[in-house]
Design an enzyme around this catalytic site. Structure first.
Site, PDB file in Angstrom:
ATOM      1  CG  ASP A  84      -1.723   1.319   1.343  1.00 48.35           C
ATOM      2  OD1 ASP A  84      -2.262   1.531   0.401  1.00 48.35           O
ATOM      3  OD2 ASP A  84      -1.812   1.746   2.553  1.00 48.35           O
TER       4      ASP A  84
ATOM      5  CG  ASP B 228      -2.188   7.302   0.493  1.00 43.56           C
ATOM      6  OD1 ASP B 228      -1.036   8.065   0.048  1.00 43.56           O
ATOM      7  OD2 ASP B 228      -3.090   7.612   0.055  1.00 43.56           O
TER       8      ASP B 228
ATOM      9  CG  ASP C 121      -2.835   2.229   6.401  1.00 48.45           C
ATOM     10  OD1 ASP C 121      -2.775   1.949   5.105  1.00 48.45           O
ATOM     11  OD2 ASP C 121      -3.185   3.126   6.807  1.00 48.45           O
TER      12      ASP C 121
END
Lengths: 179, 179
Positions: B9, B11, B136
């Site tokens: 991922d 961000d 996250d």
């Protein structure tokens, strides 16, 4: 029951990219090729490969992708499939960074029933997991682990080994028999 | 032997989005929250949920994503992993169409060894097939069929059930033991 997933390519499947490229080629090179000239022929049996860089420059210009025509019956058939299947649009668009926003906007205009959550812009499609893939390129179909459906295009006339679909109406008929 | 695939991922894993959002929140609302204020707390136990629309508007503005800082040690560790694994960057970016080109440019600047072919910009990550996912957000990890690695972030402090990694150095140590 979980709906099965259909991944659908954009260029030359939903959006008439090849038609526009052929128009550009004819205009820039001064030829008059039509789609029927490509039947059963290799792409570069008809077009001169050394001219292709001229066309390629046009593809990188703003608005090339934003203004593509929708393929015949694509809206109607995909809307119908959307009721029975989970539809993901999967486009190898990262090669053309200018096209990314244009492709999302094009989909919002012509296929407003498809959520942004179901759009995938990628490079190598082998990372995609779905039950079906409708695509016009062997490189995408050959690595796919589900059912691979070949959408007919002027550049894939000599490709064999996949079930070929010439129109969205043929795609519709195929999925009428799928659960 | 085929290399295993790691999907990563962007961000709050590669790019310090949360840090910038917290800075914007503090500036616009007049608070002085730091990352340590969030330890073991829910995101909205600290921040006032009714203020979030102000921050959200900033995220949609040009250059928000283009100018994010790289997370500490991310370049060095991902470059090392890139030798032994196939690395795909997978970002749920289609929600923010302005961000698409910015994210590709950001990757080209900070991670030039990653090809455009290995970038995926999507909405719902459940379409991604890989051996590992570093993310996250629970919504991405919970549908993933490979090994799901949780990257620590201020908004996921209360999330349990996943192996949690606080730094890229911890990620590096984990993969030193993976084949």
């Amino acid at each position: 029951m979980t709906k099965k997933r259909i991944a659908i390519d954009m260029d030359d499947v939903m959006a008439a990219a090849g038609k526009k490229i052929l128009d550009i080629y004819n205009r820039l090179i001064g030829t008059d090729f039509q789609e029927y000239h490509f039947i059963d022929k290799g792409y570069y049996d008809v077009l001169a490969e050394e001219n292709y860089h001229v066309v390629r420059e046009e593809i990188f210009k703003p608005n090339f992708f934003r203004t593509l025509e929708v393929m015949p019956d694509a809206v109607e058939v995909i809307k119908k499939l959307h009721d029975r299947f989970e539809i993901f649009i999967v486009s190898a668009a990262v090669e053309f960074p200018n096209s990314l926003k244009e492709k999302v906007e094009w989909l919002e205009e012509h296929f407003p029933f498809i959520s942004w959550k179901n759009i995938v812009l990628c490079g190598d499609k082998s990372i995609i997991s779905a039950d079906y893939l409708i695509d016009d390129h062997e490189k995408n179909l050959s690595t796919f682990k589900g059912k691979a459906l070949l959408f007919d295009a002027i550049h894939n006339q000599k490709l064999e080994g996949y079930q070929r679909f010439k129109t969205w109406k043929e795609i519709e008929a195929f999925f009428d028999n799928e659960q």
